[in-house]
Design a protein around this motif. Structure first.
Motif, PDB file in Angstrom:
ATOM      1  N   ILE A  85       0.859  -1.189   0.000  1.00  0.00           N
ATOM      2  CA  ILE A  85       0.000   0.000   0.000  1.00  0.00           C
ATOM      3  C   ILE A  85       0.891   1.234   0.000  1.00  0.00           C
ATOM      4  O   ILE A  85       2.061   1.167   0.377  1.00  0.00           O
ATOM      5  N   ALA A  86       0.313   2.363  -0.418  1.00  0.00           N
ATOM      6  CA  ALA A  86       1.084   3.599  -0.511  1.00  0.00           C
ATOM      7  C   ALA A  86       0.443   4.720   0.297  1.00  0.00           C
ATOM      8  O   ALA A  86      -0.780   4.797   0.422  1.00  0.00           O
ATOM      9  N   LYS A  87       1.300   5.585   0.817  1.00  0.00           N
ATOM     10  CA  LYS A  87       0.894   6.850   1.437  1.00  0.00           C
ATOM     11  C   LYS A  87       1.818   7.914   0.852  1.00  0.00           C
ATOM     12  O   LYS A  87       2.995   7.651   0.602  1.00  0.00           O
ATOM     13  N   LEU A  88       1.272   9.104   0.639  1.00  0.00           N
ATOM     14  CA  LEU A  88       2.034  10.186   0.015  1.00  0.00           C
ATOM     15  C   LEU A  88       2.057  11.418   0.899  1.00  0.00           C
ATOM     16  O   LEU A  88       1.076  11.716   1.578  1.00  0.00           O
ATOM     17  N   ALA A  89       3.164  12.150   0.834  1.00  0.00           N
ATOM     18  CA  ALA A  89       3.258  13.433   1.524  1.00  0.00           C
ATOM     19  C   ALA A  89       4.169  14.347   0.711  1.00  0.00           C
ATOM     20  O   ALA A  89       5.107  13.892   0.055  1.00  0.00           O
ATOM     21  N   GLY A  90       3.873  15.644   0.749  1.00  0.00           N
ATOM     22  CA  GLY A  90       4.688  16.632   0.039  1.00  0.00           C
ATOM     23  C   GLY A  90       3.941  17.219  -1.135  1.00  0.00           C
ATOM     24  O   GLY A  90       2.720  17.317  -1.130  1.00  0.00           O
ATOM     25  N   ILE A 125      -3.345   3.825  -3.054  1.00  0.00           N
ATOM     26  CA  ILE A 125      -2.972   4.909  -2.136  1.00  0.00           C
ATOM     27  C   ILE A 125      -4.022   4.921  -1.034  1.00  0.00           C
ATOM     28  O   ILE A 125      -5.202   5.144  -1.295  1.00  0.00           O
ATOM     29  N   THR A 126      -3.595   4.677   0.199  1.00  0.00           N
ATOM     30  CA  THR A 126      -4.533   4.605   1.315  1.00  0.00           C
ATOM     31  C   THR A 126      -4.647   5.920   2.078  1.00  0.00           C
ATOM     32  O   THR A 126      -5.625   6.120   2.803  1.00  0.00           O
ATOM     33  N   ALA A 127      -3.665   6.813   1.932  1.00  0.00           N
ATOM     34  CA  ALA A 127      -3.717   8.109   2.616  1.00  0.00           C
ATOM     35  C   ALA A 127      -2.721   9.052   1.961  1.00  0.00           C
ATOM     36  O   ALA A 127      -1.726   8.618   1.370  1.00  0.00           O
ATOM     37  N   GLU A 128      -3.011  10.348   2.075  1.00  0.00           N
ATOM     38  CA  GLU A 128      -2.054  11.333   1.566  1.00  0.00           C
ATOM     39  C   GLU A 128      -2.208  12.654   2.288  1.00  0.00           C
ATOM     40  O   GLU A 128      -3.272  12.993   2.790  1.00  0.00           O
ATOM     41  N   ASP A 129      -1.095  13.373   2.354  1.00  0.00           N
ATOM     42  CA  ASP A 129      -1.035  14.728   2.873  1.00  0.00           C
ATOM     43  C   ASP A 129      -0.188  15.502   1.872  1.00  0.00           C
ATOM     44  O   ASP A 129       1.028  15.590   2.014  1.00  0.00           O
TER      45      ASP A 129
END
Length: 159
Positions: A85-90, A125-129
């Motif tokens: 799973i993926a999470k993104l930030a930036g 993508i399970t979450a991102e900021d």
């Protein structure tokens, strides 16, 4: 527990109980990948959307080349692609200028390119900021995949 530092245009992997940390995510994007069963984490700090050619030496610098490379390195540590799973930030828009062209929208373009690269490999993508106008520091847990995000404006959050 060790904290493995991932630099700009760099990537790394870790297994439980270690974690991965990167700083200075402005328009850059932190791609946090995690296999919850194998407890293998991967973190890339990409700077730009796409490599100019397939001969690019630093594959960690670009979204389209960093994602497949990071998955490959995670698989070498026991991760299985279908479980990742993926999470993104930036991806912040750090500066704005009058009459700004699309080329100057580096942060949003980076986020779009990361999403395309993950989609092509069927990584959810399970979450991102992402977005906004402030820098971030992130730390990815190799134990549970929690992504801790630190910003000067919003404080600390976990996704």
């Amino acid at each position: 527990m060790n904290v493995i530092r991932v630099g700009m245009a760099d990537l790394g992997t870790a297994t439980s109980p270690d974690s991965l940390r990167t700083t200075g995510l402005g328009s850059c994007v932190g791609i946090a990948l995690f296999d919850p069963k194998a407890k293998v984490a991967g973190l890339a700090h990409i700077m730009l959307p796409t490599a100019a050619s397939a001969d690019e030496k630093n594959r960690a610098k670009y979204a389209n080349t960093a994602v497949p490379l990071l998955i490959q390195l995670m698989e070498q540590k026991g991760a299985i692609k279908r479980r990742i799973i993926a999470k993104l930030a930036g991806g912040a828009q750090m500066f704005t200028f009058a009459g700004q062209s699309d080329l100057m929208r580096i942060g949003p373009r980076n986020v779009e390119a990361v999403k395309l690269a993950l989609s092509a490999l069927t990584i959810p993508i399970t979450a991102e900021d992402t977005g906004g106008n402030c820098g971030r520091t992130i730390e990815l847990s190799g134990s549970d995949g929690a992504l801790v995000i630190r910003t000067a404006k919003q404080g600390v959050t976990t996704i």
